[in-house]
Scaffold this motif. Structure first.
Motif, PDB file in Angstrom:
ATOM      1  N   LYS A   1       0.852  -1.193   0.000  1.00 26.65           N
ATOM      2  CA  LYS A   1       0.000   0.000   0.000  1.00 26.65           C
ATOM      3  C   LYS A   1       0.882   1.235   0.000  1.00 26.65           C
ATOM      4  CE  LYS A   1      -3.424  -2.286   2.853  1.00 26.65           C
ATOM      5  NZ  LYS A   1      -3.918  -2.440   4.197  1.00 26.65           N
TER       6      LYS A   1
ATOM      7  N   LYS B   1       1.232   4.688   1.654  1.00 28.22           N
ATOM      8  CA  LYS B   1       0.733   5.279   2.903  1.00 28.22           C
ATOM      9  C   LYS B   1       0.039   6.613   2.650  1.00 28.22           C
ATOM     10  CE  LYS B   1       4.383   3.232   5.720  1.00 28.22           C
ATOM     11  NZ  LYS B   1       5.568   3.520   6.542  1.00 28.22           N
TER      12      LYS B   1
ATOM     13  N   ARG C   1      10.358  -0.909  -0.759  1.00 27.98           N
ATOM     14  CA  ARG C   1      10.421  -0.260   0.558  1.00 27.98           C
ATOM     15  C   ARG C   1      11.824   0.247   0.867  1.00 27.98           C
ATOM     16  NH1 ARG C   1       9.930  -5.271   4.825  1.00 27.98           N
ATOM     17  NH2 ARG C   1      11.476  -6.562   3.790  1.00 27.98           N
TER      18      ARG C   1
ATOM     19  N   GLU D   1       3.954   0.816   2.468  1.00 25.50           N
ATOM     20  CA  GLU D   1       3.669  -0.157   3.525  1.00 25.50           C
ATOM     21  C   GLU D   1       3.767  -1.539   2.887  1.00 25.50           C
ATOM     22  OE1 GLU D   1      -0.194  -1.404   6.078  1.00 25.50           O
ATOM     23  OE2 GLU D   1       0.231   0.745   5.939  1.00 25.50           O
ATOM     24  N   TRP D   2       4.742  -2.321   3.312  1.00 25.83           N
ATOM     25  CA  TRP D   2       5.033  -3.621   2.710  1.00 25.83           C
ATOM     26  C   TRP D   2       5.062  -4.674   3.796  1.00 25.83           C
ATOM     27  CZ3 TRP D   2       8.270  -7.721   3.011  1.00 25.83           C
ATOM     28  CH2 TRP D   2       8.467  -8.504   1.872  1.00 25.83           C
ATOM     29  N   GLU D   3       4.328  -5.757   3.568  1.00 23.31           N
ATOM     30  CA  GLU D   3       4.335  -6.899   4.486  1.00 23.31           C
ATOM     31  C   GLU D   3       4.352  -8.160   3.640  1.00 23.31           C
ATOM     32  OE1 GLU D   3       0.545  -6.672   6.369  1.00 23.31           O
ATOM     33  OE2 GLU D   3       1.109  -5.008   7.647  1.00 23.31           O
TER      34      GLU D   3
END
Length: 92
Positions: free
Chosen positions: A22, A24, A68, A77-79
């Motif tokens: 996403k 941010k 990122r 936003e990275w997961e």
């Protein structure tokens, strides 16, 4: 063999309910970031700048984390995707 042909060999299970990438704050991309290194550094071309703003096509993400690292504003936003989702690499 072109990179696009190699990427085609991978399988993806996308999590439409909970995207793992996403932006941010879209205004940071529009007003502060002139170079947009995420576009040029992503090996899967996940990021694209359009007239509407930054488009994130997370479905083709290779989960390398380059975006990122190169974002000078920490605006991505990275997961890792939830279990059973994301890229499934094929060997051979």
């Amino acid at each position: 063999m072109r990179i696009e042909d190699k990427l085609y060999l991978n399988r993806y299970r996308t999590d439409e309910e909970n995207p793992h990438l996403k932006i941010k704050d879209e205004s940071v991309c529009a007003k502060k970031c002139a170079d947009r290194p995420c576009i040029s550094c992503c090996p899967a071309d996940v990021y694209e700048w359009t007239e509407k703003g930054m488009e994130v096509k997370f479905e083709g993400c290779l989960e390398c984390g380059t975006c990122r690292v190169v974002c000078p504003f920490g605006n991505i936003e990275w997961e890792y995707p939830r279990g059973n989702y994301g890229i499934l690499y094929k060997f051979g």
